[in-house]
Enzyme design. Sequence first.
Site, mmCIF file in Angstrom:
data_model
loop_
_atom_site.group_PDB
_atom_site.id
_atom_site.type_symbol
_atom_site.label_atom_id
_atom_site.label_comp_id
_atom_site.label_asym_id
_atom_site.label_seq_id
_atom_site.Cartn_x
_atom_site.Cartn_y
_atom_site.Cartn_z
ATOM 1 N N ASP A 54 0.528 5.005 1.895
ATOM 2 C CA ASP A 54 -0.239 5.429 3.072
ATOM 3 C C ASP A 54 -1.394 6.375 2.709
ATOM 4 O O ASP A 54 -1.210 7.363 1.986
ATOM 5 C CB ASP A 54 0.690 6.129 4.081
ATOM 6 N N HIS A 102 4.691 0.268 0.153
ATOM 7 C CA HIS A 102 5.426 -0.496 1.150
ATOM 8 C C HIS A 102 4.578 -1.639 1.705
ATOM 9 O O HIS A 102 3.360 -1.684 1.525
ATOM 10 C CB HIS A 102 5.969 0.406 2.263
ATOM 11 N N HIS A 122 0.837 -1.200 0.000
ATOM 12 C CA HIS A 122 0.000 0.000 0.000
ATOM 13 C C HIS A 122 0.870 1.247 0.000
ATOM 14 O O HIS A 122 2.059 1.195 0.316
ATOM 15 C CB HIS A 122 -0.940 0.015 1.206
HETATM 16 FE FE LIG Z 1 1.863 2.073 5.748
#
Ligand SMILES: [Fe+2]
Length: 303
Positions: A102, A257, A100
């Site tokens: 953030d 990440h 994903h």
């Molecule tokens: Fe994250």
Amino acid sequence: MTITATGAQITRLTDRIGARLTGLDLTGDLDEHTVATLREALLAHKVLVIPNTPLDLDRQRRIAAALGPLTLAHPTVSAAPGAPEVLAVDSERNVANSWHTDVTFIVNPPAISTLAAKIIPPFGGETLIADTAAAYRELPEPLRALADSLRAVHTNVHDYVTSGDNDQYEDADDDYRSEFIATRFESEHPLVRVHPETGERGLFLGGFAQRIVGLGGQDSRDLIRLFQSHITRPRNVVRVTWEPDQLVIFDNRITQHYAIDNYAGLPRKLTRVTVGGDIPVGVDGARSRALTGDSSHYSPIPD
Ligand SMILES: [Fe+2]
């Protein structure tokens, strides 16, 4: 290794993404040269691993604030006690084992994320971080043209049970999951984002991307999976190993990440502070737009 004018040593971790930065004291007051070094290195390498940097919450907050205006901890999840801008990343509550970027379910996701190690398991618990610009550059031309033309809807509320690899919340406790989805947010973003500072183009997807505008569910899933498979190719990924007192800063505008769940349920605690972002822009100049939910309390939305 490169040595900057401020005496910092920068050692690349792969040929695409990631660098280890030492020789810069971030635990005291930050002068403008230090901040400029950090910013330049971050834009060049997308991920900075900075060892031996013991930080309390206020110091982490100050480092992030030197890079831009802070967001609150999260649009829906509550902050660490007494620290409204700090999110506790705690394996006891949630395991972020899905790819994903953030907070992409809001119209202006954070530009930069900072993660400070608090409790590190004796093995495992690495964070994988992928270069979405390299993924875009290496797409075959017909796929790049297709990506340029697409927009995707990202949301924090979707069926986590049936969404394939999006297992981020399967291991979360029920309270965390309820909190995470308490308010529904949906935003439409270009599938290719132009980085506002470097002009680089990157694929902009991740686990909150749930459908492609104009396509049905099956076609959306197939295309998202196809583009994701280019982002997460091993050559585009740096594997960040955690040490006590390590700070990691990554450019959330051009990376994804994944926290690997390989530490046998042992405690793993990080603290996250994020810098607010601009509204993404696609290659045609069209900006993202909010579809559902007002996130301005979390991160002021630029004009
Ligand atoms: Fe994250």
